[in-house]
Design an enzyme around this catalytic site. Structure first.
Site, short mmCIF file in Angstrom:
data_model
loop_
_atom_site.label_atom_id
_atom_site.label_comp_id
_atom_site.label_asym_id
_atom_site.label_seq_id
_atom_site.Cartn_x
_atom_site.Cartn_y
_atom_site.Cartn_z
N SER A 12 9.56 8.74 6.38
CA SER A 12 10.38 7.70 7.03
C SER A 12 11.18 6.92 6.00
O SER A 12 10.83 6.87 4.82
CB SER A 12 9.44 6.75 7.78
OG SER A 12 10.12 5.64 8.30
N GLY A 13 12.27 6.34 6.44
CA GLY A 13 13.01 5.32 5.69
C GLY A 13 13.37 5.71 4.27
O GLY A 13 13.96 6.76 4.01
N ILE A 14 13.01 4.84 3.33
CA ILE A 14 13.42 5.00 1.93
C ILE A 14 12.79 6.25 1.32
O ILE A 14 13.46 7.02 0.61
CB ILE A 14 13.06 3.73 1.14
CG1 ILE A 14 13.97 2.57 1.60
CG2 ILE A 14 13.17 3.96 -0.36
CD1 ILE A 14 13.56 1.19 1.10
N ASP A 56 -4.10 9.20 4.01
CA ASP A 56 -4.13 7.75 4.20
C ASP A 56 -4.32 7.12 2.83
O ASP A 56 -5.43 7.12 2.27
CB ASP A 56 -5.27 7.36 5.14
CG ASP A 56 -5.35 5.85 5.33
OD1 ASP A 56 -4.57 5.12 4.66
OD2 ASP A 56 -6.20 5.40 6.12
N TYR A 149 2.41 -9.61 1.46
CA TYR A 149 3.40 -8.60 1.05
C TYR A 149 4.07 -9.00 -0.27
O TYR A 149 4.16 -8.20 -1.20
CB TYR A 149 4.45 -8.45 2.16
CG TYR A 149 5.53 -7.44 1.85
CD1 TYR A 149 5.23 -6.09 1.71
CD2 TYR A 149 6.86 -7.84 1.69
CE1 TYR A 149 6.22 -5.16 1.42
CE2 TYR A 149 7.86 -6.92 1.41
CZ TYR A 149 7.53 -5.58 1.27
OH TYR A 149 8.51 -4.66 0.99
N LYS A 153 4.07 -7.01 -3.91
CA LYS A 153 5.27 -6.51 -4.60
C LYS A 153 5.42 -7.15 -5.98
O LYS A 153 5.88 -6.49 -6.93
CB LYS A 153 6.51 -6.72 -3.74
CG LYS A 153 6.52 -5.86 -2.47
CD LYS A 153 6.44 -4.36 -2.80
CE LYS A 153 6.55 -3.48 -1.58
NZ LYS A 153 6.51 -2.04 -1.91
N VAL A 182 16.96 -3.19 3.84
CA VAL A 182 17.50 -1.85 4.11
C VAL A 182 17.16 -1.48 5.55
O VAL A 182 16.00 -1.58 5.97
CB VAL A 182 16.86 -0.81 3.15
CG1 VAL A 182 17.32 0.60 3.49
CG2 VAL A 182 17.17 -1.14 1.70
P1 NAP Z 1 9.04 2.90 6.50
O1 NAP Z 1 10.24 3.57 7.04
O2 NAP Z 1 8.05 2.34 7.44
O3 NAP Z 1 8.33 3.84 5.46
C1 NAP Z 1 7.06 3.55 4.95
C2 NAP Z 1 6.23 4.80 5.02
O4 NAP Z 1 4.94 4.52 4.43
C3 NAP Z 1 5.99 5.28 6.44
O5 NAP Z 1 6.37 6.62 6.56
C4 NAP Z 1 4.51 5.08 6.64
O6 NAP Z 1 3.88 6.07 7.41
C5 NAP Z 1 3.98 5.21 5.21
N1 NAP Z 1 2.66 4.62 5.13
C6 NAP Z 1 2.26 3.43 5.61
N2 NAP Z 1 0.94 3.27 5.40
C7 NAP Z 1 0.50 4.41 4.80
C8 NAP Z 1 -0.77 4.85 4.36
N3 NAP Z 1 -1.87 4.09 4.52
N4 NAP Z 1 -0.87 6.07 3.81
C9 NAP Z 1 0.22 6.87 3.67
N5 NAP Z 1 1.46 6.49 4.06
C10 NAP Z 1 1.59 5.26 4.63
O7 NAP Z 1 9.50 1.65 5.60
P2 NAP Z 1 10.56 1.54 4.41
O8 NAP Z 1 11.30 0.30 4.68
O9 NAP Z 1 11.29 2.79 4.16
O10 NAP Z 1 9.55 1.23 3.21
C11 NAP Z 1 9.45 2.04 2.05
C12 NAP Z 1 9.15 1.15 0.86
O11 NAP Z 1 10.27 0.29 0.63
C13 NAP Z 1 7.96 0.22 1.07
O12 NAP Z 1 7.22 0.15 -0.12
C14 NAP Z 1 8.60 -1.12 1.37
O13 NAP Z 1 7.76 -2.18 1.00
C15 NAP Z 1 9.83 -1.03 0.51
N6 NAP Z 1 10.93 -1.93 0.88
C16 NAP Z 1 11.59 -1.77 2.05
C17 NAP Z 1 12.65 -2.64 2.35
C18 NAP Z 1 13.44 -2.52 3.62
O14 NAP Z 1 14.22 -3.43 3.90
N7 NAP Z 1 13.29 -1.46 4.39
C19 NAP Z 1 13.01 -3.65 1.45
C20 NAP Z 1 12.29 -3.79 0.28
C21 NAP Z 1 11.27 -2.92 -0.02
P3 NAP Z 1 3.75 5.97 9.00
O15 NAP Z 1 5.12 5.72 9.52
O16 NAP Z 1 3.18 7.29 9.37
O17 NAP Z 1 2.82 4.83 9.26
#
Ligand code: NAP
Length: 272
Positions: A12-14, A56, A149, A153, A182
């Site tokens: 997902s996502g990033i 996990d 959170y 970080k 993002v």
């Molecule tokens: P995301 O789309 O929700 O992606 C996060 C992924 O981590 C998901 O695929 C999720 O899996 C997986 N995950 C969660 N818990 C897990 C676990 N226990 N074991 C294995 N995988 C797990 O969110 P994202 O925004 O792209 O986040 C990616 C990173 O960027 C994160 O570290 C976040 O803190 C950071 N970040 C994001 C933003 C933003 O604005 N989006 C900004 C700053 C930093 P499931 O979907 O299967 O639960």
């Protein structure tokens, strides 16, 4: 020989964007995520065949096992990207040990354990390596509902620096990308539009895209960044540079009386 990258959160996502960027550049990708259907779907879109590991990462044994399985099944790993993360909103007065520990386990402990295992294998094989952690603007700036959170970080940023100084001598670089807001439409980490509109303000005026972050990760892993380690690269449309929402004008200090005998300055800074 194809280079091999291990990406957590690749479903997902990033993390998915990072996997896609490296696959498009010919890398072999091992993608890790919590939920199999989502991960399978994400990896099926890649330009090169990918390996899939469902884990996990809040389980303390999982990060080490993940790295060893990826190394054994897909060959030596050249780069590790720790993108899996969770950001459940919780007011400070409602925080409890369970949510605190879960956030630290996924966001900090898992990257630490994965980096340790990766470094051990790379050093044993006499190979260089590159690790990129995904931090957040929250590491620098607290906001309501995110004490757990933001703390995780801030810890990831120090983990990045601490690992970098200990592993640099072995040719292993450790850096982080710190994204601003993002748009990812995450199911694991849903945010309201009201929240997104408030947090996404930045000087460049648009919200971040997963590809913005993946491009910075690609640069950090590339030979172009061979002299970069322990760095936190902020990719946030300028959000961390300052605020755009304060007025640009304020009353001039015409009524301020200089003390007798004091030297005054012109607006250009020359002493009068
Ligand atoms: P995301 O789309 O929700 O992606 C996060 C992924 O981590 C998901 O695929 C999720 O899996 C997986 N995950 C969660 N818990 C897990 C676990 N226990 N074991 C294995 N995988 C797990 O969110 P994202 O925004 O792209 O986040 C990616 C990173 O960027 C994160 O570290 C976040 O803190 C950071 N970040 C994001 C933003 C933003 O604005 N989006 C900004 C700053 C930093 P499931 O979907 O299967 O639960």
């Amino acid at each position: 020989m194809s280079r091999h990258i291990l990406v957590t959160g690749a479903g997902s996502g990033i993390g998915a964007a990072v996997a896609a960027t490296f696959a498009a550049d010919g890398w072999t990708v091992t993608g890790v995520d919590l939920r199999e259907p989502q991960l399978r779907e994400s990896l099926a879109c890649l330009a090169t065949p990918a390996r899939m590991l469902v884990a996990d990462l809040s389980d303390p044994a999982a990060p080490d096992r993940m790295v060893r399985e990826a190394w054994e099944a897909g060959g030596p790993v050249d780069a590790l990207v720790n993108a899996a993360g969770i950001y459940p909103a919780r007011a400070f007065l409602e925080l409890d040990a369970q949510v605190w520990d879960q956030v630290q386990a996924v966001n900090v402990r898992a990257p630490m354990l994965a980096t340790r295992a990766f470094a051990e294998l790379a050093i044993g094989a006499g190979r260089p390596g590159s690790v990129v952690n995904i931090s957040s603007g929250s590491a620098l700036r607290a906001r309501p509902g995110a004490a757990h959170y933001s703390t995780s970080k801030a810890a990831v940023e120090m983990l990045t620096k601490a690992a970098a100084i200990e592993l640099g001598g072995a040719g292993i670089r450790v850096n982080a990308v710190s994204p601003g807001f993002v748009t990812v439409d995450s199911t694991a980490n849903p945010v309201t539009e009201e929240y997104a509109a408030a947090v996404a303000v930045n000087p460049l005026g648009r919200r971040g895209r997963p590809g913005d972050i993946a491009a910075a990760v690609a640069w950090l892993v590339s030979p172009a960044a061979e002299w970069v380690t322990g760095s936190i690269v902020r990719v946030d449309g300028g959000a961390s540079a300052g605020t755009t929402t304060l007025p640009a004008h304020w009353p001039e200090l015409t009524d301020v009386q200089a003390p007798a005998g004091a030297t005054s300055m012109t607006s250009e800074g020359a002493a009068l």
